[in-house]
Design a protein around this motif. Sequence first.
Motif, PDB file in Angstrom:
ATOM      1  N   CYS A 206      -3.551   6.994  24.895  1.00 19.36           N
ATOM      2  CA  CYS A 206      -3.288   7.264  23.486  1.00 19.36           C
ATOM      3  C   CYS A 206      -4.579   7.684  22.788  1.00 19.36           C
ATOM      4  CB  CYS A 206      -2.702   6.024  22.813  1.00 19.36           C
ATOM      5  SG  CYS A 206      -2.514   6.174  21.020  1.00 19.36           S
ATOM      6  N   PRO A 207      -4.597   8.814  22.085  1.00 25.87           N
ATOM      7  CA  PRO A 207      -5.823   9.256  21.407  1.00 25.87           C
ATOM      8  C   PRO A 207      -6.229   8.352  20.247  1.00 25.87           C
ATOM      9  CG  PRO A 207      -3.984  10.650  20.788  1.00 25.87           C
ATOM     10  CD  PRO A 207      -3.482   9.754  21.876  1.00 25.87           C
ATOM     11  N   HIS A 208      -5.354   7.452  19.834  1.00 25.39           N
ATOM     12  CA  HIS A 208      -5.669   6.575  18.708  1.00 25.39           C
ATOM     13  C   HIS A 208      -6.199   5.217  19.160  1.00 25.39           C
ATOM     14  CE1 HIS A 208      -4.671   3.804  15.271  1.00 25.39           C
ATOM     15  NE2 HIS A 208      -5.335   4.750  14.652  1.00 25.39           N
ATOM     16  N   CYS A 209      -5.469   4.559  20.114  1.00 26.25           N
ATOM     17  CA  CYS A 209      -5.880   3.213  20.525  1.00 26.25           C
ATOM     18  C   CYS A 209      -6.343   3.139  21.973  1.00 26.25           C
ATOM     19  CB  CYS A 209      -4.746   2.218  20.284  1.00 26.25           C
ATOM     20  SG  CYS A 209      -3.341   2.396  21.432  1.00 26.25           S
ATOM     21  N   GLY A 210      -6.118   4.191  22.774  1.00 26.87           N
ATOM     22  CA  GLY A 210      -6.573   4.211  24.154  1.00 26.87           C
ATOM     23  C   GLY A 210      -5.619   3.594  25.151  1.00 26.87           C
ATOM     24  N   ALA A 211      -4.490   3.062  24.690  1.00 24.61           N
ATOM     25  CA  ALA A 211      -3.536   2.437  25.601  1.00 24.61           C
ATOM     26  C   ALA A 211      -2.829   3.503  26.437  1.00 24.61           C
ATOM     27  CB  ALA A 211      -2.510   1.636  24.806  1.00 24.61           C
ATOM     28  N   PRO A 212      -2.424   3.176  27.679  1.00 25.29           N
ATOM     29  CA  PRO A 212      -1.727   4.157  28.513  1.00 25.29           C
ATOM     30  C   PRO A 212      -0.347   4.488  27.951  1.00 25.29           C
ATOM     31  CG  PRO A 212      -1.738   2.010  29.576  1.00 25.29           C
ATOM     32  CD  PRO A 212      -2.641   1.897  28.394  1.00 25.29           C
ATOM     33  N   VAL A 213       0.001   5.789  27.985  1.00 23.61           N
ATOM     34  CA  VAL A 213       1.301   6.271  27.517  1.00 23.61           C
ATOM     35  C   VAL A 213       1.901   7.124  28.622  1.00 23.61           C
ATOM     36  CG1 VAL A 213       2.532   7.621  25.780  1.00 23.61           C
ATOM     37  CG2 VAL A 213       0.518   6.282  25.121  1.00 23.61           C
ATOM     38  N   THR A 214       3.164   6.863  28.970  1.00 19.00           N
ATOM     39  CA  THR A 214       3.845   7.615  30.018  1.00 19.00           C
ATOM     40  C   THR A 214       4.941   8.471  29.419  1.00 19.00           C
ATOM     41  OG1 THR A 214       3.412   5.885  31.669  1.00 19.00           O
ATOM     42  CG2 THR A 214       5.186   7.457  32.148  1.00 19.00           C
ATOM     43  N   VAL A 215       4.953   9.758  29.783  1.00 21.30           N
ATOM     44  CA  VAL A 215       5.985  10.690  29.328  1.00 21.30           C
ATOM     45  C   VAL A 215       6.975  10.872  30.471  1.00 21.30           C
ATOM     46  CG1 VAL A 215       6.453  12.971  28.365  1.00 21.30           C
ATOM     47  CG2 VAL A 215       4.260  11.867  27.941  1.00 21.30           C
ATOM     48  N   ALA A 216       8.216  10.474  30.250  1.00 25.33           N
ATOM     49  CA  ALA A 216       9.219  10.539  31.313  1.00 25.33           C
ATOM     50  C   ALA A 216       9.960  11.861  31.340  1.00 25.33           C
ATOM     51  CB  ALA A 216      10.205   9.375  31.164  1.00 25.33           C
ATOM     52  N   LEU A 217      10.232  12.435  30.164  1.00 27.87           N
ATOM     53  CA  LEU A 217      10.943  13.710  30.091  1.00 27.87           C
ATOM     54  C   LEU A 217       9.944  14.842  29.895  1.00 27.87           C
ATOM     55  CD1 LEU A 217      14.029  12.841  27.871  1.00 27.87           C
ATOM     56  CD2 LEU A 217      14.054  13.398  30.290  1.00 27.87           C
TER      57      LEU A 217
END
Length: 481
Positions: A206-217
């Motif tokens: 995440c560009p804001h908090c750095g947490a991992p984000v997964t895009v499924a579609l």
Amino acid sequence: MEFRSAQSTHAVCGFCQSTVVRQGDVLSRIGKMAELFDDHSPLQLFATGTYNKRPFTLIGRLQYKTTDGTWAEWNAFFDDGTNGWLAEDNGAYVFTQPDTQSMNMPPADRYVVGRSVSVSGKPYTVASNVSAQLISAQGELPKLPPLGQAFDVVELRSASGEVISIDYTGTPPVVSQGTAVLLDDLALKGLKDASTKEEKGRQFNCPHCGAPVTVALATSKSITCGSCNSVIDLSQGIGAELKAATQDEPVQPLIPLGSLGQLQGVQWQVVGFQHRTGVAPGDDEHFGWSEYLLYNQKRGFSFLVDSEEGWSLVRPTTGAPTMTSSTARSASYMGTTYDLKYSYEAETNYVCGEFYWVVQRGQKTSNKDFASGKRLLSMEKTPSELVWSSGDQIAFDVVAKAFGLEDKKDLLKRDDAAPFSPAKSIGFGTMFVVLVIILILLSMLSRCSSCDPRVENCSSSSSSRSSGGSFGGFSGGGGHK
């Protein structure tokens, strides 16, 4: 490399992405095509089907994008040697064929979204007017626009569901005509499996908090961070600079993201959620509702709407309902007349999950809601697109059962509205009674205004306040392209 169709002038190798052009019996390599993005489509090369009792095979694909989303067009090669196009736009499908008549179409800037136009004496509505570009291709193709070069695309839709696509990649523009179709109606064979989105996908921080984000579609153009609730714009791709907007006061969806449920005989998965508010022109009171974005691989996307008037299931229409004017009090669609119920400005306040369009907090549309009994019809308009949605009211206990939330049924309960019916005409007797009541009220007000508080009690023990008169939420977001 083998060409199946005599009309194919280009081919893209599925192994090395080399682009080959055919001139007579000579094949020439003219470059390399960008790799296809995985759009989780159930379609694939060499799938077979039938359209209007004519067998066809999918032998090529073009992938396009606009600022608002992506779509694909599949080259359908018929057994009689002709070809058509199966357009796939976020789970909705339109089968078109090149127009055989000579049409002199005006420039793209002459088409204003929402306006009515006549083509060969038949009325159509301008549904969209966007700038698009080719981002990839696969297989055999009778045309191949320059990669990454912008061109205009105009889409016209009729009340009966007919679609005219005008492609301004060259002069004169290419015109195709067709209708909306369901994959089941095409009797397709050789499709990919699975009706829900795959859990594996692209991942980034995440560009804001750095947490991992997964895009499924892969078709998602917006996603929210599960840690800080920021809305992240994916329209330029994950490798590009990501834009994020923070969100305060998160709204918790009653139906969790990822939930599976069967509604109207279709297995849906909840992939997105947004809360929206509306305000009627000249009013200062806002009302709110929630929309759940549902996904099915063969049916595409639908919207489960939760408003003060109850629950409803709607999806964008292919046909363009007709109104006599922009201020008309009714709309007609597929032989049914719908009466105007609400007209308001809508705004998106909170989102979470994945969306196939670029969704933003503060996004605004102009909406009109129509109803005929339990049938619903809604119009959303932006400067570049006009989207109609249709659907039905459904009971809250049906929603609870569909998603296995019987233990939380009370949370889903709404004051389900009775089927909408327009006001009947007022008779003379009713008008006389109303007139008498008004005269009595005016007399009381006059008496109260001249009342002396030292002699009489001039206060009132009751008051009422308008609720605003609008409870929007028939609308579903998204668009045609």
